[in-house]
Every structure is written in structure tokens, then in C-alpha cells.
Write a protein that holds these residues in place. Structure first.
Motif, PDB file in Angstrom:
ATOM      1  N   GLU A 140    -153.605  67.731 -11.059  1.00 38.99           N
ATOM      2  CA  GLU A 140    -153.781  66.328 -10.720  1.00 38.99           C
ATOM      3  C   GLU A 140    -152.588  65.533 -11.238  1.00 38.99           C
ATOM      4  O   GLU A 140    -152.056  65.841 -12.307  1.00 38.99           O
ATOM      5  N   TYR A 141    -152.178  64.542 -10.478  1.00 39.99           N
ATOM      6  CA  TYR A 141    -151.069  63.707 -10.915  1.00 39.99           C
ATOM      7  C   TYR A 141    -151.315  62.277 -10.442  1.00 39.99           C
ATOM      8  O   TYR A 141    -152.010  62.041  -9.454  1.00 39.99           O
ATOM      9  N   GLU A 142    -150.765  61.351 -11.178  1.00 38.66           N
ATOM     10  CA  GLU A 142    -150.934  59.934 -10.846  1.00 38.66           C
ATOM     11  C   GLU A 142    -149.820  59.474  -9.922  1.00 38.66           C
ATOM     12  O   GLU A 142    -148.662  59.858 -10.072  1.00 38.66           O
ATOM     13  N   THR A 143    -150.187  58.628  -8.975  1.00 35.22           N
ATOM     14  CA  THR A 143    -149.215  58.096  -8.032  1.00 35.22           C
ATOM     15  C   THR A 143    -149.617  56.679  -7.658  1.00 35.22           C
ATOM     16  O   THR A 143    -150.708  56.219  -7.995  1.00 35.22           O
ATOM     17  N   ILE A 144    -148.739  55.999  -6.954  1.00 34.96           N
ATOM     18  CA  ILE A 144    -148.984  54.624  -6.531  1.00 34.96           C
ATOM     19  C   ILE A 144    -149.258  54.611  -5.033  1.00 34.96           C
ATOM     20  O   ILE A 144    -148.463  55.130  -4.253  1.00 34.96           O
ATOM     21  N   ASN A 145    -150.385  54.039  -4.621  1.00 38.43           N
ATOM     22  CA  ASN A 145    -150.686  53.978  -3.192  1.00 38.43           C
ATOM     23  C   ASN A 145    -150.003  52.780  -2.543  1.00 38.43           C
ATOM     24  O   ASN A 145    -149.265  52.032  -3.195  1.00 38.43           O
ATOM     25  N   GLN A 146    -150.259  52.579  -1.255  1.00 41.72           N
ATOM     26  CA  GLN A 146    -149.591  51.514  -0.503  1.00 41.72           C
ATOM     27  C   GLN A 146    -149.979  50.115  -0.980  1.00 41.72           C
ATOM     28  O   GLN A 146    -149.254  49.152  -0.758  1.00 41.72           O
ATOM     29  N   LYS A 147    -151.115  50.018  -1.652  1.00 42.83           N
ATOM     30  CA  LYS A 147    -151.555  48.720  -2.172  1.00 42.83           C
ATOM     31  C   LYS A 147    -150.999  48.439  -3.567  1.00 42.83           C
ATOM     32  O   LYS A 147    -151.284  47.394  -4.155  1.00 42.83           O
ATOM     33  N   GLY A 148    -150.208  49.399  -4.097  1.00 42.55           N
ATOM     34  CA  GLY A 148    -149.648  49.219  -5.425  1.00 42.55           C
ATOM     35  C   GLY A 148    -150.584  49.634  -6.536  1.00 42.55           C
ATOM     36  O   GLY A 148    -150.314  49.375  -7.710  1.00 42.55           O
ATOM     37  N   GLU A 149    -151.684  50.316  -6.191  1.00 42.55           N
ATOM     38  CA  GLU A 149    -152.670  50.741  -7.182  1.00 42.55           C
ATOM     39  C   GLU A 149    -152.352  52.154  -7.669  1.00 42.55           C
ATOM     40  O   GLU A 149    -151.871  52.992  -6.904  1.00 42.55           O
ATOM     41  N   THR A 150    -152.616  52.417  -8.937  1.00 38.46           N
ATOM     42  CA  THR A 150    -152.440  53.758  -9.486  1.00 38.46           C
ATOM     43  C   THR A 150    -153.662  54.604  -9.158  1.00 38.46           C
ATOM     44  O   THR A 150    -154.791  54.248  -9.502  1.00 38.46           O
ATOM     45  N   ILE A 151    -153.441  55.715  -8.486  1.00 39.56           N
ATOM     46  CA  ILE A 151    -154.536  56.603  -8.102  1.00 39.56           C
ATOM     47  C   ILE A 151    -154.186  58.032  -8.522  1.00 39.56           C
ATOM     48  O   ILE A 151    -153.041  58.333  -8.859  1.00 39.56           O
ATOM     49  N   THR A 152    -155.184  58.906  -8.488  1.00 45.45           N
ATOM     50  CA  THR A 152    -154.985  60.312  -8.837  1.00 45.45           C
ATOM     51  C   THR A 152    -155.058  61.169  -7.579  1.00 45.45           C
ATOM     52  O   THR A 152    -155.989  61.046  -6.787  1.00 45.45           O
ATOM     53  N   ARG A 153    -154.060  62.024  -7.393  1.00 50.80           N
ATOM     54  CA  ARG A 153    -154.037  62.953  -6.265  1.00 50.80           C
ATOM     55  C   ARG A 153    -153.967  64.381  -6.796  1.00 50.80           C
ATOM     56  O   ARG A 153    -153.702  64.611  -7.977  1.00 50.80           O
ATOM     57  N   LYS A 154    -154.167  65.327  -5.886  1.00 54.77           N
ATOM     58  CA  LYS A 154    -154.081  66.741  -6.242  1.00 54.77           C
ATOM     59  C   LYS A 154    -152.975  67.410  -5.425  1.00 54.77           C
ATOM     60  O   LYS A 154    -152.677  67.006  -4.306  1.00 54.77           O
ATOM     61  N   ARG A 155    -152.400  68.449  -6.015  1.00 54.28           N
ATOM     62  CA  ARG A 155    -151.429  69.262  -5.287  1.00 54.28           C
ATOM     63  C   ARG A 155    -151.443  70.677  -5.843  1.00 54.28           C
ATOM     64  O   ARG A 155    -151.886  70.914  -6.978  1.00 54.28           O
ATOM     65  N   ASN A 156    -150.989  71.619  -5.054  1.00 53.18           N
ATOM     66  CA  ASN A 156    -150.892  73.003  -5.490  1.00 53.18           C
ATOM     67  C   ASN A 156    -149.516  73.259  -6.093  1.00 53.18           C
ATOM     68  O   ASN A 156    -148.498  72.742  -5.593  1.00 53.18           O
ATOM     69  N   VAL A 157    -149.495  74.051  -7.144  1.00 55.27           N
ATOM     70  CA  VAL A 157    -148.249  74.416  -7.821  1.00 55.27           C
ATOM     71  C   VAL A 157    -148.129  75.938  -7.804  1.00 55.27           C
ATOM     72  O   VAL A 157    -149.031  76.650  -8.256  1.00 55.27           O
ATOM     73  N   LEU A 158    -147.021  76.424  -7.264  1.00 57.76           N
ATOM     74  CA  LEU A 158    -146.758  77.859  -7.241  1.00 57.76           C
ATOM     75  C   LEU A 158    -145.617  78.174  -8.197  1.00 57.76           C
ATOM     76  O   LEU A 158    -144.510  77.660  -8.046  1.00 57.76           O
ATOM     77  N   LEU A 159    -145.900  78.997  -9.190  1.00 53.39           N
ATOM     78  CA  LEU A 159    -144.874  79.516 -10.096  1.00 53.39           C
ATOM     79  C   LEU A 159    -144.674  80.986  -9.766  1.00 53.39           C
ATOM     80  O   LEU A 159    -145.653  81.732  -9.639  1.00 53.39           O
ATOM     81  N   TYR A 160    -143.430  81.409  -9.628  1.00 57.38           N
ATOM     82  CA  TYR A 160    -143.208  82.827  -9.376  1.00 57.38           C
ATOM     83  C   TYR A 160    -141.892  83.294  -9.980  1.00 57.38           C
ATOM     84  O   TYR A 160    -141.012  82.491 -10.304  1.00 57.38           O
ATOM     85  N   TRP A 161    -141.806  84.596 -10.160  1.00 57.83           N
ATOM     86  CA  TRP A 161    -140.627  85.238 -10.751  1.00 57.83           C
ATOM     87  C   TRP A 161    -140.275  86.448  -9.910  1.00 57.83           C
ATOM     88  O   TRP A 161    -141.147  87.194  -9.460  1.00 57.83           O
ATOM     89  N   LYS A 162    -138.959  86.633  -9.691  1.00 55.70           N
ATOM     90  CA  LYS A 162    -138.480  87.805  -8.954  1.00 55.70           C
ATOM     91  C   LYS A 162    -137.397  88.481  -9.787  1.00 55.70           C
ATOM     92  O   LYS A 162    -136.464  87.822 -10.271  1.00 55.70           O
ATOM     93  N   LEU A 163    -137.520  89.773  -9.948  1.00 55.06           N
ATOM     94  CA  LEU A 163    -136.533  90.532 -10.718  1.00 55.06           C
ATOM     95  C   LEU A 163    -135.144  90.395 -10.105  1.00 55.06           C
ATOM     96  O   LEU A 163    -134.145  90.246 -10.825  1.00 55.06           O
ATOM     97  N   GLU A 164    -135.074  90.422  -8.781  1.00 59.95           N
ATOM     98  CA  GLU A 164    -133.785  90.301  -8.099  1.00 59.95           C
ATOM     99  C   GLU A 164    -133.092  88.981  -8.450  1.00 59.95           C
ATOM    100  O   GLU A 164    -131.891  88.945  -8.728  1.00 59.95           O
ATOM    101  N   ASP A 165    -133.857  87.885  -8.464  1.00 61.32           N
ATOM    102  CA  ASP A 165    -133.286  86.588  -8.810  1.00 61.32           C
ATOM    103  C   ASP A 165    -132.885  86.522 -10.281  1.00 61.32           C
ATOM    104  O   ASP A 165    -131.908  85.855 -10.638  1.00 61.32           O
ATOM    105  N   GLU A 166    -133.644  87.210 -11.146  1.00 62.07           N
ATOM    106  CA  GLU A 166    -133.291  87.225 -12.571  1.00 62.07           C
ATOM    107  C   GLU A 166    -131.945  87.909 -12.783  1.00 62.07           C
ATOM    108  O   GLU A 166    -131.105  87.430 -13.555  1.00 62.07           O
ATOM    109  N   ILE A 167    -131.735  88.997 -12.091  1.00 58.45           N
ATOM    110  CA  ILE A 167    -130.474  89.737 -12.225  1.00 58.45           C
ATOM    111  C   ILE A 167    -129.298  88.879 -11.762  1.00 58.45           C
ATOM    112  O   ILE A 167    -128.242  88.821 -12.413  1.00 58.45           O
ATOM    113  N   ILE A 168    -129.478  88.170 -10.642  1.00 62.91           N
ATOM    114  CA  ILE A 168    -128.407  87.309 -10.123  1.00 62.91           C
ATOM    115  C   ILE A 168    -128.114  86.164 -11.090  1.00 62.91           C
ATOM    116  O   ILE A 168    -126.953  85.856 -11.374  1.00 62.91           O
TER     117      ILE A 168
END
Length: 302
Positions: free
Chosen positions: A149-177
């Protein structure tokens, strides 16, 4: 066309002049993607899921990438009669202002998120916690997907709470580079300390720090010594191979997020084609109308 997703990025094109005519000139000194010193012109480009250009807009060379997204989005939705647009972009476009603008217009986003520094600190606990990471069979890839959950400002200027998905990932190939790139920077930093031959700033200088020599009286001397910043080297190594993507689309699983974000390679290809095959740069014309004409011809050709 396939307007399911709109991939957006910004690049710039250098000119043949040394200085802009005035502050209103499109040709301004800015952060060049090719590390050129000449004045540049910023190009914001949207392409669709098939790689076809949707919209092109020009900005002054000193315009920040993050400031170019909103005016083009509004234009696209009007011109193409789109009810909802899912914007795919890299971390350079990921600002609170842009995210707020997108969701307040009932659109969606899939954007990468920086993990270093203050902006990425909120994800460090999850990032370095091995619990709930899911590995592939040969353990060369791992991921975790969670909703925040994160706070944001809507079109009326009010602070509201929204949701979003967060993807964390790791790749060995990218680590080597990442490790090889850092080792190369570190090697050049060590060599530069030995010969002190470089006057121009280089990327490897992020691994060099200055310390003031203290004499026997305890006073700070006016001499400065340059040494390798091993703390920064060690800290940077913690993030090797890790990546983060955030999205407003709560029904996306990790495969869908990677698939959608992976389409950004098409827009990078677009920039390469316009700069090489279509010879969009350098820009020789000077009047704004002719600059627009030059870009429009190349855009239409692409």
C-alpha cells in the motif's frame, strides 16, 4: 496496431552547433545519452505492443526525462480514443508525479524501480530477506511478488491509499555482468590513482573518495589524498543481479510482469534505427519548424 500496452522512453539527438541561440531554442545542453557535449534535443516516443510508433514529441535538450511523459499521454488518449492505457517504462520515468498522473486518469503502469539509495530503501527488508523467495530448478533465478500500500494524491488533492504489486527478482546472469562492470570500473579507478592523468570526470570516479590528511598537531591539512572507496564497492555489490518492477495491475503474476516489461527492448531498437539507419542525428537544421520537419520525416520513415 495493438494498443494493449504503450511503451515509452526518451532519448536525445545531438546537433552540429556549440551553443544554443537562446533559452527558447530546442537545442540546449543537457544529459546526453551518448555523452556528447553539443546541445541536444529530447525525443519522447511511444510505441505499441507491435513496435509501431504511436506518438513523437520534441522537448528542449535540458528537459528532464521524467517531465516528458504526461503531455504525450494526454495527446495519445485523445487521438486514439483510448479508454485505458497501460504504460511500460524504465526507472527514469518512475516519479511520484508520473505515477499519480497515470492512476488518477484510470490508466495503469508497469515500471522498474530503483533499489539503491533513499528511493529504494523501502524495499531493502524484503530484498535481502531470503524468506519467500522462489527459486527455479537450477537456482539461477529467484523472485518474490507481494502487494504493498502507498499513499498518493487524487485529482481532488486528497491523500488516499492505493495498492500495487511489487516484483523483486535476481538473475545469476545479471549478477555476473554487474560484477564484471564494477570490477572494470574499480580497475580503472586504481590505475587513475597511480598516474593521475585524467582531468575529465569518468564513471569509475564514483569509487574514488577524497580524504584530508591530518598532521601531527591534529589540524586538518590543506592536502587532499584520493583513495578507493571500498565501502561503496562493497555496498554496490549487494545489489548485483537484483531488479524491481512495480505495477498497478494487481492481477499480474510474476511471469506476466516480466513479459510485459520485457517489451521495452523494442523501443530501444527504435532509437538505434533512427540514429543509425535513418541518420536522424546529427541535426544540421536550425529553425524550429525545420527541426520538426526533420524529425517528422525520420519518424514517418520508421
Amino acid at each position: 496496431r495493438d494498443n494493449t500496452y504503450a511503451f515509452y522512453d526518451v532519448t536525445n539527438y545531438y546537433t552540429e552547433i556549440d551553443f544554443p541561440n537562446d533559452s527558447e531554442d530546442l537545442r540546449q545542453r543537457g544529459v546526453s545519452k551518448e555523452r556528447r557535449v553539443e546541445p541536444i534535443i529530447q525525443l519522447g516516443l511511444f510505441i505499441d505492443s507491435n513496435g509501431l510508433p504511436i506518438s513523437m514529441s520534441l522537448f528542449k535538450g535540458n528537459t528532464a526525462d521524467s517531465k516528458t511523459l504526461q503531455p504525450i499521454m494526454e495527446e495519445i488518449k485523445v487521438n486514439y480514443h483510448l479508454k485505458r492505457l497501460v504504460v511500460v517504462a524504465d526507472k527514469g520515468l518512475n516519479t511520484s508525479s508520473n505515477i499519480n498522473y497515470i492512476v488518477n486518469n484510470d490508466d495503469g503502469y508497469v515500471v522498474s524501480q530503483i533499489l539503491r539509495g533513499k528511493k529504494g530503501k523501502r524495499y531493502h527488508e524484503e530484498l535481502f530477506n531470503e524468506d519467500s523467495y522462489i527459486y527455479n530448478q537450477n537456482r539461477t533465478f529467484k523472485h518474490k511478488l507481494f502487494t504493498e500500500e502507498y499513499e498518493t494524491i487524487n485529482q481532488k488533492g486528497e491523500t488516499i491509499t492505493r495498492k500495487r504489486n511489487v516484483l523483486l527478482y535476481w538473475k545469476l546472469e545479471d549478477e555476473i555482468i554487474a560484477r564484471r562492470k564494477r570490477d572494470d570500473k574499480l580497475d580503472r579507478a586504481i590505475k587513475s590513482l597511480g598516474n593521475n592523468a585524467y582531468a575529465i570526470k569518468h564513471t569509475y570516479e564514483e569509487y574514488i573518495k577524497e580524504i584530508h590528511l591530518v598532521n601531527q598537531t591534529g589540524e586538518i591539512a590543506n592536502k587532499v589524498k584520493k583513495i578507493i572507496d571500498h565501502d561503496k564497492v562493497d555496498n554496490d555489490s549487494l545489489y548485483d543481479g537484483y531488479f524491481c518492477i512495480i505495477t498497478s495491475e494487481l492481477d499480474y503474476d510474476y511471469k506476466k510482469i516480466l513479459e510485459v516489461y520485457g517489451g521495452l527492448w523494442r523501443i530501444e531498437e527504435s532509437f538505434r534505427i533512427t540514429k543509425s539507419d535513418l541518420e536522424l542525428r546529427p541535426i544540421y537544421v536550425s529553425r524550429e519548424s525545420r527541426i520538426n520537419g526533420h524529425f517528422l520525416i525520420c519518424y514517418t520513415a520508421y
